[in-house]
Write a protein that holds these residues in place. Structure first.
Motif, mmCIF file in Angstrom:
data_model
loop_
_atom_site.group_PDB
_atom_site.id
_atom_site.type_symbol
_atom_site.label_atom_id
_atom_site.label_comp_id
_atom_site.label_asym_id
_atom_site.label_seq_id
_atom_site.Cartn_x
_atom_site.Cartn_y
_atom_site.Cartn_z
ATOM 1 N N GLU A 140 -7.615 22.618 -0.172
ATOM 2 C CA GLU A 140 -6.473 21.714 0.050
ATOM 3 C C GLU A 140 -6.650 20.143 -1.293
ATOM 4 N N LEU A 141 -5.816 20.021 -1.902
ATOM 5 C CA LEU A 141 -5.364 19.073 -2.622
ATOM 6 C C LEU A 141 -4.678 18.318 -1.575
ATOM 7 N N PRO A 142 -5.628 16.781 -1.375
ATOM 8 C CA PRO A 142 -4.752 15.612 -0.450
ATOM 9 C C PRO A 142 -4.426 15.183 -0.639
ATOM 10 N N GLY A 143 -3.071 14.472 0.065
ATOM 11 C CA GLY A 143 -1.395 14.087 -0.459
ATOM 12 C C GLY A 143 -0.736 14.451 -1.636
ATOM 13 N N LYS A 144 -0.328 13.659 -2.309
ATOM 14 C CA LYS A 144 0.796 14.547 -2.815
ATOM 15 C C LYS A 144 0.172 14.324 -4.755
ATOM 16 N N SER A 145 -0.531 15.193 -4.846
ATOM 17 C CA SER A 145 -1.790 15.555 -6.183
ATOM 18 C C SER A 145 -0.719 14.983 -7.367
ATOM 19 N N LYS A 146 -0.946 14.395 -8.316
ATOM 20 C CA LYS A 146 -0.900 14.528 -9.858
ATOM 21 C C LYS A 146 -1.480 15.032 -10.820
ATOM 22 N N SER A 166 0.653 -1.117 0.007
ATOM 23 C CA SER A 166 -0.013 0.813 0.156
ATOM 24 C C SER A 166 0.994 1.291 0.229
ATOM 25 N N GLY A 167 2.065 1.391 -0.320
ATOM 26 C CA GLY A 167 2.869 1.936 -0.659
ATOM 27 C C GLY A 167 2.966 2.823 -0.601
ATOM 28 N N ASP A 168 1.468 2.863 -1.805
ATOM 29 C CA ASP A 168 1.257 3.668 -3.529
ATOM 30 C C ASP A 168 -0.202 3.641 -3.128
ATOM 31 N N GLU A 169 -1.169 5.039 -3.199
ATOM 32 C CA GLU A 169 -2.590 4.769 -2.696
ATOM 33 C C GLU A 169 -2.186 6.153 -3.618
ATOM 34 N N LEU A 170 -2.999 5.697 -5.248
ATOM 35 C CA LEU A 170 -3.073 6.367 -6.119
ATOM 36 C C LEU A 170 -4.802 6.542 -6.115
ATOM 37 N N LYS A 171 -5.469 7.752 -5.988
ATOM 38 C CA LYS A 171 -6.241 7.522 -5.682
ATOM 39 C C LYS A 171 -7.061 9.024 -6.806
ATOM 40 N N ALA A 172 -8.598 9.003 -7.311
ATOM 41 C CA ALA A 172 -9.258 10.278 -7.845
ATOM 42 C C ALA A 172 -9.931 10.972 -6.914
ATOM 43 N N ILE A 173 -9.871 11.856 -5.938
ATOM 44 C CA ILE A 173 -10.811 11.944 -5.110
ATOM 45 C C ILE A 173 -11.679 13.171 -5.699
ATOM 46 N N VAL A 174 -12.519 13.327 -5.190
ATOM 47 C CA VAL A 174 -13.348 14.708 -5.818
ATOM 48 C C VAL A 174 -13.591 15.358 -4.006
ATOM 49 N N ILE A 175 -12.960 16.724 -4.401
ATOM 50 C CA ILE A 175 -13.078 17.965 -3.971
ATOM 51 C C ILE A 175 -13.662 18.781 -3.435
ATOM 52 N N GLU A 176 -14.817 19.342 -4.455
ATOM 53 C CA GLU A 176 -15.338 19.871 -4.636
ATOM 54 C C GLU A 176 -16.714 19.502 -5.362
ATOM 55 N N ASP A 177 -18.130 19.523 -4.772
ATOM 56 C CA ASP A 177 -18.801 18.852 -6.111
ATOM 57 C C ASP A 177 -20.836 20.430 -6.413
ATOM 58 N N PHE A 178 -20.177 21.038 -4.990
ATOM 59 C CA PHE A 178 -20.319 22.321 -5.288
ATOM 60 C C PHE A 178 -21.786 22.305 -4.207
ATOM 61 N N GLU A 179 -22.376 20.819 -4.138
ATOM 62 C CA GLU A 179 -23.630 20.869 -3.579
ATOM 63 C C GLU A 179 -24.295 21.524 -2.766
ATOM 64 N N PRO A 183 -13.191 29.245 -1.435
ATOM 65 C CA PRO A 183 -13.868 29.191 0.544
ATOM 66 C C PRO A 183 -12.120 29.363 1.503
ATOM 67 N N PRO A 184 -12.876 29.751 2.280
ATOM 68 C CA PRO A 184 -12.039 29.420 3.158
ATOM 69 C C PRO A 184 -11.708 28.161 3.413
ATOM 70 N N GLN A 185 -9.925 28.356 3.799
ATOM 71 C CA GLN A 185 -9.261 26.571 4.530
ATOM 72 C C GLN A 185 -9.933 25.907 5.429
ATOM 73 N N VAL A 186 -10.153 24.397 4.879
ATOM 74 C CA VAL A 186 -10.603 24.007 6.159
ATOM 75 C C VAL A 186 -10.044 22.913 5.301
ATOM 76 N N ASP A 187 -9.409 21.983 6.240
ATOM 77 C CA ASP A 187 -8.718 20.465 6.293
ATOM 78 C C ASP A 187 -10.035 19.428 5.343
ATOM 79 N N TRP A 188 -8.965 18.857 4.688
ATOM 80 C CA TRP A 188 -9.521 18.039 4.054
ATOM 81 C C TRP A 188 -10.684 17.269 4.670
ATOM 82 N N ARG A 189 -10.077 16.935 5.303
ATOM 83 C CA ARG A 189 -10.750 15.235 6.217
ATOM 84 C C ARG A 189 -11.818 15.391 7.484
ATOM 85 N N ASP A 190 -11.655 16.179 8.165
ATOM 86 C CA ASP A 190 -12.204 16.780 9.364
ATOM 87 C C ASP A 190 -13.643 18.233 8.691
#
Length: 298
Positions: free
Chosen positions: A168-174, A42-55, A140-147
């Protein structure tokens, strides 16, 4: 016997040095913190994550904001004076119902976003004069992407910790992607990304001179720093704004008419792996963490 002149030898040595330097630089960039227990598969966990959906997006000081270059005059002595001198006749932003039918819905989401596609973010603007016009969509004003707690950044100008604008862009973004709805107007789109050192980088998506919905993609350059050789290794990078930029040499009438753009589902392709070791949560207890966290470390 084949002979070699000094010039050919010099060129060969220069190329060899460049290749070796590139290989060494790649190894250094990919290094990870060494712990007592090395990473498994699991040393490389490449994922596509939605960080804003405007809902659940809001507009204003506590949400998304819109600005322009040149700036729009908010006040004037008379309505007539406003119409005569204001370089921006219209500048609006709204969260409205709608979205691309071809966009996927997330069943499982680390950010709890992307599960619906009922709303999108729209902007409408009209410049009085053609030229190097820009519309800035401020995050918007920055918040922690997890909590989702407010994130503060030290401001050397004021000497205080402040809540900057940024997603915020989680992890090391590609790479980044965002759905864009255009109406065939001569503009380009770019994102401004701020690294943990405070430097801003402009990521260009390219032309948005098309009609209908389309996903736009852009790579995150490898030279943007996103990690540090201490724990936590991953350092937060954030999108501070999107910029809609007019194509200066476009037809005059196209740059002066009312223009609409709509945006939906901002997504990042990223490596979310973080080193894990015994006692990596101890700092939370030191800073007043919960008893449950304390028991976990015993």
């Amino acid at each position: 016997m084949r002979s070699y002149n000094k010039r050919n030898v010099a060129i060969f040595m220069s190329v060899l040095f460049t290749v070796c330097l590139g290989v060494l630089g790649t190894d250094t960039a990919q290094s990870k913190i060494i712990t007592n227990v090395p990473a498994d598969v699991s040393g490389d966990e490449l994922k596509a994550i939605v960080i804003e959906d405007f809902e659940n997006a809001t507009i204003g000081d506590n949400g998304w904001k819109v600005d322009s270059v040149p700036k729009r005059f908010a006040k004037a002595e008379t309505e007539q004076k406003l119409k005569m001198k204001n370089p921006v006749n219209r500048l609006e932003m709204k969260v409205i119902g709608g979205g691309p039918n071809d966009m996927n819905v997330e069943e499982w989401s680390l950010t709890d976003k992307g599960k619906k596609k009922e709303k999108c973010l729209g902007v409408a603007f009209q410049f009085k004069y053609p030229g190097k016009n820009e519309v800035h969509i401020l995050a918007p004003p920055q918040v922690d992407w997890r909590d989702k707690t407010p994130k503060l950044t030290y401001n050397p100008s004021t000497g205080r910790d402040e809540q900057e604008r940024g997603i915020e862009l989680p992890g090391k973004s590609k790479g980044i992607s965002i759905w864009v709805h255009g109406r065939g107007h001569p503009y380009t789109l770019e994102a401004w990304v701020k690294d943990y050192r405070g430097a801003t980088h402009i990521i260009k998506f390219g032309s948005i001179n098309f009609v209908g919905w389309r996903p736009m993609n852009a790579d995150i350059p490898v030279f943007i720093p996103q990690e540090f050789q201490s724990f936590p290794q991953t350092r937060v990078t954030k999108i501070t704004r999107f910029v809609i930029r007019a194509v200066p040499n476009a037809p005059r009438e196209e740059l002066m008419e009312t223009t609409y753009f709509f945006f939906d589902q901002l997504k990042v392709l990223t490596d979310t792996y973080e080193v894990n070791f015994d006692g990596n949560e101890l700092h939370k207890i030191f800073d007043g963490g919960s008893k449950s966290g304390e028991k976990k470390q015993q």
